[in-house]
Design a protein around this motif. Structure first.
Motif, short mmCIF file in Angstrom:
data_model
loop_
_atom_site.label_atom_id
_atom_site.label_comp_id
_atom_site.label_asym_id
_atom_site.label_seq_id
_atom_site.Cartn_x
_atom_site.Cartn_y
_atom_site.Cartn_z
N TYR A 1 0.82 -1.21 0.00
CA TYR A 1 0.00 0.00 0.00
C TYR A 1 0.85 1.26 0.00
O TYR A 1 0.42 2.30 -0.49
CB TYR A 1 -1.08 0.00 1.08
N GLY A 2 2.09 1.18 0.49
CA GLY A 2 2.99 2.32 0.39
C GLY A 2 3.36 2.64 -1.05
O GLY A 2 3.47 3.80 -1.44
N THR A 3 3.50 1.60 -1.87
CA THR A 3 3.82 1.82 -3.27
C THR A 3 2.59 2.28 -4.05
O THR A 3 2.71 3.02 -5.02
CB THR A 3 4.46 0.55 -3.88
N VAL A 4 1.41 1.91 -3.60
CA VAL A 4 0.18 2.49 -4.16
C VAL A 4 0.16 3.99 -3.88
O VAL A 4 -0.18 4.80 -4.76
CB VAL A 4 -1.07 1.78 -3.61
N ASP A 5 0.54 4.39 -2.68
CA ASP A 5 0.62 5.80 -2.33
C ASP A 5 1.65 6.52 -3.20
O ASP A 5 1.41 7.64 -3.67
CB ASP A 5 0.95 5.95 -0.84
N GLU A 6 2.77 5.87 -3.43
CA GLU A 6 3.80 6.44 -4.32
C GLU A 6 3.25 6.61 -5.74
O GLU A 6 3.50 7.63 -6.40
CB GLU A 6 5.03 5.53 -4.32
N THR A 7 2.49 5.63 -6.20
CA THR A 7 1.85 5.75 -7.51
C THR A 7 0.97 6.99 -7.54
O THR A 7 0.99 7.76 -8.51
CB THR A 7 1.01 4.49 -7.81
N ASN A 8 0.20 7.19 -6.48
CA ASN A 8 -0.69 8.34 -6.40
C ASN A 8 0.09 9.64 -6.50
O ASN A 8 -0.34 10.59 -7.17
CB ASN A 8 -1.51 8.28 -5.11
N ALA B 1 3.88 -1.59 -7.72
CA ALA B 1 2.81 -1.79 -6.73
C ALA B 1 2.08 -3.11 -7.00
O ALA B 1 1.76 -3.85 -6.07
CB ALA B 1 1.83 -0.62 -6.75
N GLU B 2 1.85 -3.40 -8.27
CA GLU B 2 1.19 -4.66 -8.62
C GLU B 2 2.04 -5.85 -8.21
O GLU B 2 1.53 -6.82 -7.62
CB GLU B 2 0.91 -4.71 -10.13
N ARG B 3 3.34 -5.80 -8.51
CA ARG B 3 4.22 -6.91 -8.13
C ARG B 3 4.20 -7.13 -6.62
O ARG B 3 4.16 -8.27 -6.13
CB ARG B 3 5.65 -6.66 -8.61
N LEU B 4 4.22 -6.04 -5.86
CA LEU B 4 4.20 -6.15 -4.40
C LEU B 4 2.86 -6.69 -3.90
O LEU B 4 2.81 -7.47 -2.94
CB LEU B 4 4.53 -4.80 -3.77
N ALA B 5 1.76 -6.29 -4.54
CA ALA B 5 0.44 -6.80 -4.15
C ALA B 5 0.34 -8.29 -4.47
O ALA B 5 -0.23 -9.07 -3.68
CB ALA B 5 -0.67 -6.02 -4.85
N VAL B 6 0.88 -8.71 -5.60
CA VAL B 6 0.87 -10.13 -5.96
C VAL B 6 1.75 -10.92 -4.99
O VAL B 6 1.38 -12.03 -4.56
CB VAL B 6 1.34 -10.32 -7.43
N GLU B 7 2.89 -10.36 -4.63
CA GLU B 7 3.75 -11.01 -3.65
C GLU B 7 3.02 -11.16 -2.31
O GLU B 7 3.08 -12.21 -1.67
CB GLU B 7 5.03 -10.18 -3.47
N LEU B 8 2.32 -10.12 -1.90
CA LEU B 8 1.53 -10.19 -0.67
C LEU B 8 0.44 -11.25 -0.78
O LEU B 8 0.22 -12.04 0.15
CB LEU B 8 0.91 -8.82 -0.37
N ALA B 9 -0.22 -11.31 -1.92
CA ALA B 9 -1.31 -12.27 -2.14
C ALA B 9 -0.82 -13.72 -2.09
O ALA B 9 -1.62 -14.63 -1.85
CB ALA B 9 -2.01 -11.99 -3.46
N ALA B 10 0.48 -13.92 -2.29
CA ALA B 10 1.02 -15.27 -2.21
C ALA B 10 1.07 -15.78 -0.77
O ALA B 10 1.14 -17.00 -0.55
CB ALA B 10 2.42 -15.32 -2.83
N VAL B 11 1.02 -14.87 0.21
CA VAL B 11 1.13 -15.28 1.62
C VAL B 11 -0.06 -14.86 2.48
O VAL B 11 -0.24 -15.37 3.57
CB VAL B 11 2.45 -14.78 2.25
N GLU B 12 -0.85 -13.91 2.00
CA GLU B 12 -2.01 -13.42 2.76
C GLU B 12 -3.16 -13.16 1.79
O GLU B 12 -2.94 -12.96 0.60
CB GLU B 12 -1.68 -12.10 3.47
N GLY C 1 -5.43 1.78 -1.40
CA GLY C 1 -4.58 1.78 -0.21
C GLY C 1 -5.38 1.36 1.02
O GLY C 1 -4.89 0.59 1.85
N ALA C 2 -6.61 1.86 1.13
CA ALA C 2 -7.47 1.48 2.25
C ALA C 2 -7.78 -0.01 2.22
O ALA C 2 -7.81 -0.68 3.27
CB ALA C 2 -8.77 2.29 2.22
N ASP C 3 -7.99 -0.55 1.03
CA ASP C 3 -8.25 -1.98 0.86
C ASP C 3 -7.04 -2.78 1.32
O ASP C 3 -7.15 -3.70 2.15
CB ASP C 3 -8.58 -2.26 -0.61
N LEU C 4 -5.86 -2.44 0.82
CA LEU C 4 -4.66 -3.21 1.12
C LEU C 4 -4.22 -3.09 2.58
O LEU C 4 -3.60 -4.00 3.11
CB LEU C 4 -3.52 -2.80 0.20
N CYS C 5 -4.54 -1.98 3.23
CA CYS C 5 -4.08 -1.81 4.62
C CYS C 5 -5.00 -2.53 5.61
O CYS C 5 -4.70 -2.58 6.80
CB CYS C 5 -3.94 -0.34 4.98
N ARG C 6 -6.07 -3.12 5.12
CA ARG C 6 -7.02 -3.81 6.01
C ARG C 6 -6.98 -5.31 5.72
O ARG C 6 -7.65 -5.79 4.79
CB ARG C 6 -8.42 -3.26 5.77
#
Length: 190
Positions: free
Chosen positions: A35-42, A139-150, A71-76
């Motif tokens: 979500y930090g990289t989503v903020d950077e995208t913004n 941001a997408e790569r990081l979200a996919v990486e997160l989705a692999a574990v959570e 960002g709100a979605d990913l931080c929850r």
């Protein structure tokens, strides 16, 4: 309604931060990176908007709002507990993904097919949109990486995937509908 009276809290001084559900995690946690990289995208979209006008600026404004939703979605975390939460979690929707697809199709209809890869650049707006594209890909790569574990909302990942495509096509529009695209010449400097 968000009320921010005090900006610093000192609660992160030990290298931790709070997620949207109150859980404290390391500031280098995979979810925080996503979500930090989503903020950077913004923030990069804000730079692009300095050069955008009309429909492009309006669409970028909608994207900035969507990125806050994302960002709100990913931080929850704990999507399965959304139903029992005190308030509804803000989650990305397939309708937001579909809107990007509709906009991509409309912009792409004005463009000639590509016969070469293009280099980031051309106009100032196009260069900024290419920066938006590359940061959103990260941001997408990081979200996919997160989705692999959570658990991660599928619509959030889809949105990031379409968003980078949106920025690519929008950059071509910003380059006089592709006429000012800078084409890659393989091996040009050998």
């Amino acid at each position: 309604m968000v009320v921010l009276n005090k900006i610093y809290t000192r609660t992160g001084d030990a290298g931790e931060t709070a997620l949207g559900n109150g859980t404290r995690v390391a500031k280098h946690d995979a979810r925080v990176n996503a979500y930090g990289t989503v903020d950077e995208t913004n923030a990069t979209v804000g730079l692009a908007r300095l050069h955008a006008k009309g429909d492009m600026d309006a669409q970028l404004s909608m994207i900035q709002n969507d990125l806050f939703d994302l960002g709100a979605d990913l931080c929850r975390p704990d999507m399965e507990k959304d139903a029992e939460a005190d308030y509804a979690s803000l989650r990305m929707t397939d309708a937001q993904v579909a809107r990007l697809e509709t906009e991509i199709d409309a912009m792409n209809a004005a463009l000639a097919p590509l016969r070469s890869f293009i280099l980031p650049g051309g106009s100032a707006l196009a260069a900024h949109l290419h920066l938006c594209r590359t940061v959103s890909r990260r941001a997408e790569r990081l979200a996919v990486e997160l989705a692999a574990v959570e658990a991660v909302n599928d619509a959030a990942v889809k949105y990031l995937n379409r968003l980078s495509d949106w920025f690519f096509v929008a950059a071509r529009i910003a380059n006089d509908n592709g006429a000012d695209d800078v084409l890659w010449v393989p091996g040009a400097n050998r």
